[in-house]
Each structure stands twice: as structure tokens, then as C-alpha cells.
Design a protein around this motif. Structure first.
Motif, PDB file in Angstrom:
ATOM      1  N   LEU A  25       6.763  -4.271  -8.120  1.00 57.11           N
ATOM      2  CA  LEU A  25       6.425  -5.603  -8.193  1.00 57.11           C
ATOM      3  C   LEU A  25       6.341  -6.076  -9.268  1.00 57.11           C
ATOM      4  CD1 LEU A  25       4.308  -5.176  -5.018  1.00 57.11           C
ATOM      5  CD2 LEU A  25       7.386  -6.667  -5.141  1.00 57.11           C
ATOM      6  N   THR A  26       5.584  -5.946 -10.443  1.00 65.53           N
ATOM      7  CA  THR A  26       5.554  -6.409 -11.784  1.00 65.53           C
ATOM      8  C   THR A  26       5.994  -5.640 -12.835  1.00 65.53           C
ATOM      9  OG1 THR A  26       3.924  -4.373 -12.129  1.00 65.53           O
ATOM     10  CG2 THR A  26       2.701  -6.749 -11.120  1.00 65.53           C
ATOM     11  N   SER A  27       6.397  -4.818 -13.022  1.00 69.24           N
ATOM     12  CA  SER A  27       7.403  -4.135 -14.178  1.00 69.24           C
ATOM     13  C   SER A  27       8.939  -4.855 -14.195  1.00 69.24           C
ATOM     14  CB  SER A  27       7.059  -2.778 -14.022  1.00 69.24           C
ATOM     15  OG  SER A  27       8.264  -2.572 -13.409  1.00 69.24           O
ATOM     16  N   GLY A  28       9.706  -5.076 -13.040  1.00 68.11           N
ATOM     17  CA  GLY A  28      10.404  -4.982 -12.622  1.00 68.11           C
ATOM     18  C   GLY A  28      11.771  -3.875 -12.256  1.00 68.11           C
TER      19      GLY A  28
ATOM     20  N   GLY B 271      11.244  -8.179  -8.543  1.00 67.92           N
ATOM     21  CA  GLY B 271      10.141  -8.117  -6.989  1.00 67.92           C
ATOM     22  C   GLY B 271      10.556  -8.334  -5.917  1.00 67.92           C
ATOM     23  N   ARG B 272      11.448  -8.748  -5.626  1.00 71.08           N
ATOM     24  CA  ARG B 272      12.156  -8.882  -3.956  1.00 71.08           C
ATOM     25  C   ARG B 272      12.113  -7.655  -2.501  1.00 71.08           C
ATOM     26  NH1 ARG B 272      18.482  -9.049  -3.242  1.00 71.08           N
ATOM     27  NH2 ARG B 272      17.999  -7.408  -2.402  1.00 71.08           N
ATOM     28  N   MET B 273      11.004  -7.933  -2.588  1.00 77.19           N
ATOM     29  CA  MET B 273      11.063  -6.524  -1.337  1.00 77.19           C
ATOM     30  C   MET B 273      10.778  -6.845  -0.314  1.00 77.19           C
ATOM     31  SD  MET B 273       6.360  -5.351  -1.182  1.00 77.19           S
ATOM     32  CE  MET B 273       6.245  -6.706  -0.395  1.00 77.19           C
TER      33      MET B 273
ATOM     34  N   GLU C 217       0.664  -1.465  -0.342  1.00 78.47           N
ATOM     35  CA  GLU C 217       0.216  -0.013  -0.045  1.00 78.47           C
ATOM     36  C   GLU C 217       1.223   0.878   0.101  1.00 78.47           C
ATOM     37  OE1 GLU C 217      -3.762  -1.850   2.678  1.00 78.47           O
ATOM     38  OE2 GLU C 217      -3.164  -0.230   3.270  1.00 78.47           O
ATOM     39  N   VAL C 218       1.902   1.145   0.948  1.00 78.30           N
ATOM     40  CA  VAL C 218       2.870   2.687   0.770  1.00 78.30           C
ATOM     41  C   VAL C 218       3.510   2.807  -0.765  1.00 78.30           C
ATOM     42  CG1 VAL C 218       4.706   3.635   2.380  1.00 78.30           C
ATOM     43  CG2 VAL C 218       3.182   2.674   3.260  1.00 78.30           C
ATOM     44  N   MET C 219       4.322   1.833  -0.841  1.00 76.26           N
ATOM     45  CA  MET C 219       4.405   1.660  -1.816  1.00 76.26           C
ATOM     46  C   MET C 219       3.617   2.027  -3.125  1.00 76.26           C
ATOM     47  SD  MET C 219       6.571  -2.323  -2.595  1.00 76.26           S
ATOM     48  CE  MET C 219       6.607  -1.741  -4.090  1.00 76.26           C
ATOM     49  N   ASN C 220       2.542   1.528  -3.323  1.00 78.84           N
ATOM     50  CA  ASN C 220       1.383   2.072  -4.068  1.00 78.84           C
ATOM     51  C   ASN C 220       1.449   4.058  -4.410  1.00 78.84           C
ATOM     52  OD1 ASN C 220       1.480  -0.303  -5.311  1.00 78.84           O
ATOM     53  ND2 ASN C 220      -0.916  -1.099  -4.601  1.00 78.84           N
TER      54      ASN C 220
END
Lengths: 263, 266
Positions: free
Chosen positions: A47-50, A200-202, A36-39
Motif C-alpha cells: 500500500l505504501t511502496s507501490g 495502492g488500489r486494494m 492484516e492478512v496482507m501484512n
């Protein structure tokens, strides 16, 4: 809480791995809060586009993450390792991939008098192994003289540098393989790296410092404050928090005149 | 033979692994000689799965003594320890099970009044079977051969096999370490002051030789004499080395004789 033996481990090797400190449901909530914070802060595609993402003053932006910061299981780590008057230096949320070359140790300008202890607490949200992006450390290099003997390995730019005759990924080290729910504690001074990180490593991480009391230590802190946008800049909402732990972690920064920021 | 990077690696981390130094054919020959010596020690009895250690070892076969004079071994040791290095000992082992954490290097012979003691003693190890992290390869704590770091690691210096021993709050097999995984033909060169152990292995075959830097000070000589007096097999050159027709082999033991150390065998 950190045991006396774990404190010995930290002193000797410069890191700790605390297995399954958080249950799967808790990890799920933390992950959701992180996303949520990332968005909200420009990381919606990470996370999706790399693409890569990094944001400071991160946990302040979500109550679930602030709760994580003051949870006994997290708060107790710097409290034991750095003393009950430790400072919150900064924190961040990150999506990273690829290789992070070896770095750590002491800068040439740093004197024993200016040194103060620091600790970083990190949580990853993926299973990570040696060859797909887990943190690697050279244990013991958080102290002189070993940390200085390894300094030739620090080379942020030259992937092919081999001061010890071996490739970066073959430098003798320990791979801190982890599962979601594990917490990794290390000091930025211990030489560390990672290789093979997948897209996508968070990660979320909080960084702490022992309360600097000598003038050389305070000067060193101030240098970091001037150099970086987030390090040692307390967030205004934390200065005025109704949580005593939050207020205490940043009050010394206010005392030292560190510039607050708003998020 | 030793590159500057390899020498720096050895000095900084305490070890060097040289891959595929010996061919499959050479290793088959070495394995055969190993089995002969170990079987002789058992007086022809079959191996029953118990730990077995034979000292001295390479001295038992001229072809193994030649191995030490082989440039791949001799020049590597010379590159790491300097010219004039001395023979210390050799051994052959059937390792069984875990080997607890410890540091060799004859630490008890070090004068405690000396600060930052640095007198490298090296072990050259040949594992005759593939060994990996969880099948008994040697694990080392990189950099632990140096005194400041070794001080922090006292818990892992003394070969404790007490089941309740939990150094630094972790099981011995979880102590942070670097596994020296090898295939037959690879050779390990490691400083014997390194903290090392092995875990998860069932049976491993290995033989080794040890060497020490040529002493250049009274403290070095005093250390060698204390080490000699505290042990029964170390620093006692076998007559096969003393009488070798190879000058480099004789050169490794001449100084020991000058220092008054007795010979063995004959």
C-alpha cells in the motif's frame, strides 16, 4: 438478496453492481482485516511502496473475512445466480495498479458441453472511476456468439493492439464506477479490463462455480484445478469448519477429489 | 476510406464514430440550412422547445443532397454496406428530453421464421451541438444489433416511456450502455438494429440519413416490401434524388424504383 430483475440483468449483461451493500463501519473492519492478512503474507509494503500484491486462499486467513463470505449479502449472490449447490472456486486479496488489458470470453478448446456458469464477487476499498482503475466490461460478451466476436480484443501482451481500430481504453464498454461499500459481481467470461489504476488500489474477491454435473464440465473443472495453485483447492480449515455454509461450499470439491491446501 | 479495423468495429459493435469529419465552417453552413428547414416546417414560427421532426429532410436542399454524395459520407457507407447500397429515408429533429430505449431497423418487417436475420440498415447522424452522456448523446448497447443478443434485450426494444418501467431492475438511464459523445463535425454511423436511447438532454439538434444494403435475396426484397408497406415515408425516393444529376445519388434509388416503390415530392 438478488431480485428476479437483477437476475435478468445478470443473464443479459454478465454483471451486477450492488450499491452500498456494506456500511462504512463494516467497510472499515473489512479493510483492516485485509491489511492484516496482507501484512502477514508478504504484502506489507504494497500500500505504501507501490508494489503489486496478490494472494489466493485469502479470506480463510481472517475471521472477519470469513464472516464476509458467509454473510447473507455475499452468500446469497452465488446462491441465487448459480444455484444453492454452488462451489467456492477460490478467493483472493489484491493490490494492483496500472492497466489490465481486455480479457474474458471462451477459450478455443471450450465446448458448449464443458461450459458451466461462474461468478466473481469483488469489493474495492477506494472510490474508482473510469479513468482511475474501475472495472470496465463489454456487456453481453459472457455468452456466445458475441463473446467470440470480441475475442480478437483479448491480448494480454500487446498494449497497442487495435483489432477494432481503436485503442484499448476506447473499446466500447461500460465503466463500473464504484464507492467503498459497493459490491461488483461479474463472470470472468464477460470481457473486462481496467485502465489508469492508481497505486495502492486494494480489492478482495471470491469466485464461485455452478455445481458441474456433466463429465465434460467436471473435466473442465479438473483442468483448472491442475493448472492453478488455488482454483478448486479447498482449504483444510474450511473442510472442517463448524459453519455449515462454509462446509457446503467446499464439500463437492472434496467429493471430486480436489487436493486440499493449508493456510 | 473505411479501414479493416473500422469495418470490424462496425460489424462487431454496430457503430462507428468518425471524429472531425467536417470542419467548423462546414458545420456552421449545415446548421444554418438545418434551421432554415426546421423554421419552414414551423411556417416561420419560433421554436418553442417542443419536439419537432421533419421527414424528408436532406431532400429539401440540393446542398444537403450533395452531402450524401460527399466521399466522406458516401465512401464510408459504401465501405460498411457494400457497393450498390440503397437510400431509405432522411429526417431532421429537435430532440427534447429523453428518448426511450428502442431498436429501429424496421424489426416488425422481419420474417419471424428466419433465424439469425442479418440485413444491415445504417443511420448516418449529424449532431449539431456538443452532446455527452448526461446531456442527451446517443447511448447504444454495443453488439445488440445481432439477433442472439437482441433476444436477451427484448425489454429495451420497444420504446417504453412508462414511468414505472424498470428494465433489468434499473432505471432506463442506468441500463448498461456506451455513450456516443460527439462534437459538431463528428459523424455517427450506426446499425439501426442497435438498441439505443438518450437521457439527460434538454434540446438537441440532429439530422440523419438512412441506407440499406443492396438486397441479394428474395428474403431481403420481401423485407423491404414489408417495410415499405408498413411505413409512410420510408423507401420512397424523393424526386430530387431520382432526378439528381449526380450518378451516385441516382444509383441509390434506381433499384427502389425497379422494386416498384413510388416516389415522393415533385
Amino acid at each position: 438478496m438478488i431480485t428476479a430483475e437483477q437476475k435478468d440483468h445478470w443473464y443479459a449483461f454478465g454483471f451486477l453492481v450492488l450499491r452500498q451493500l456494506f456500511a462504512p463501519e463494516e467497510v472499515k473492519d473489512l479493510r483492516q482485516a485485509t491489511v492484516e492478512v496482507m501484512n502477514r503474507t508478504g504484502g506489507e509494503d504494497a500500500l505504501t511502496s507501490g508494489s503489486k500484491y496478490g494472494m489466493g486462499a485469502f479470506v480463510e486467513r481472517h475471521p472477519v473475512l470469513t464472516d464476509w463470505l458467509v454473510d447473507d449479502r455475499i452468500y446469497g449472490i452465488p446462491e441465487t445466480l448459480l444455484g444453492p449447490d454452488f462451489l467456492l472456486e477460490t478467493n483472493g486479496g489484491f493490490v494492483w495498479w496500472g492497466d489490465t488489458l481486455w480479457h474474458g470470453g471462451f477459450s478455443p478448446e471450450e465446448s458448449p458441453e464443458s461450459y458451466y456458469n461462474t461468478a466473481k464477487v469483488a469489493m474495492y476499498f477506494d472510490s474508482l472511476t473510469r479513468d482511475d482503475g474501475c472495472l470496465r466490461v463489454i456487456p453481453g460478451t459472457q455468452r456466445r456468439p458475441f463473446g467470440e466476436r470480441v475475442r480478437p480484443q483479448q491480448n494480454h501482451d500487446d498494449r497497442d493492439a487495435m483489432p477494432f481500430g481503436v485503442a484499448q481504453e476506447d473499446v466500447p464498454c461500460v465503466a463500473l464506477e464504484s464507492e467503498p461499500g459497493d459490491v461488483i459481481v461479474f463472470t470472468e467470461r464477460v470481457f473486462h479490463s481496467s485502465f489508469g489504476g492508481k497505486k495502492g488500489r486494494m480489492q478482495i474477491a471470491s469466485e464461485y462455480a455452478a455445481n458441474p454435473t456433466a463429465s465434460e464440465q467436471i473435466s473442465a473443472l479438473w483442468e483448472q484445478h491442475e493448472k492453478f495453485a488455488f482454483s478448486y483447492h479447498p482449504v483444510r480449515s474450511y473442510i472442517d469448519s463448524d459453519n455449515p455454509r462454509i462446509r457446503r461450499m467446499v464439500s463437492r470439491l472434496v467429493e471430486l477429489g480436489c487436493t486440499p491446501i493449508s493456510v | 476510406m473505411v479501414t479493416p479495423g473500422q469495418k470490424t468495429q462496425f460489424e462487431t459493435f454496430g457503430f462507428l464514430t468518425i471524429r472531425k469529419l467536417f470542419s467548423e465552417t462546414e458545420m456552421d453552413r449545415l446548421s444554418s440550412q438545418y434551421e432554415d428547414i426546421m423554421r419552414d416546417d414551423r411556417e416561420g414560427q419560433p421554436f418553442k422547445g417542443e419536439r419537432q421532426s421533419v421527414h424528408p429532410f436532406v431532400e429539401a436542399r440540393p446542398s444537403l443532397i450533395e452531402l450524401i454524395d460527399d466521399e466522406r459520407i458516401y465512401e464510408t457507407v459504401e465501405g460498411l454496406l457494400g457497393q450498390g447500397f440503397l437510400w431509405v429515408a432522411s429526417d431532421g429533429n429537435y430532440y427534447v428530453g429523453d428518448t426511450p430505449w428502442h431498436a429501429d431497423g424496421l424489426r416488425h418487417a422481419i420474417d419471424p421464421k428466419l433465424e439469425d436475420w442479418h440485413y444491415p440498415m445504417i443511420k448516418v447522424a449529424f449532431y449539431l451541438d456538443p452532446v455527452a452522456k448526461d446531456t442527451g448523446c446517443l447511448r447504444i448497447i454495443p453488439g445488440s444489433h445481432k439477433s442472439e443478443y437482441a433476444e436477451r434485450l427484448k425489454a429495451t426494444a420497444d420504446r417504453s416511456d412508462d414511468p414505472s418501467f424498470v428494465p433489468f431492475g434499473v432505471e432506463p438511464a442506468e441500463v448498461p450502455a456506451f455513450p456516443l459523445e460527439t462534437e459538431p463535425g463528428d459523424v455517427l454511423f450506426f446499425n439501426q438494429d442497435l438498441h439505443h436511447g438518450s437521457f439527460g438532454g434538454v434540446v438537441r439538434r440532429m439530422f440523419s440519413t438512412s441506407f440499406v444494403t443492396n438486397p441479394t435475396s428474395e428474403e431481403h426484397i420481401a423485407f423491404l416490401k414489408r417495410a415499405h408497406d408498413a411505413t409512410k415515408l420510408t423507401l420512397r425516393p424523393h424526386v430530387s434524388l431520382v432526378n439528381s444529376d449526380r450518378p451516385r445519388i441516382r444509383g441509390m434509388v434506381t433499384r427502389l424504383l425497379e422494386l416498384g416503390f413510388e416516389t415522393k415530392g415533385g
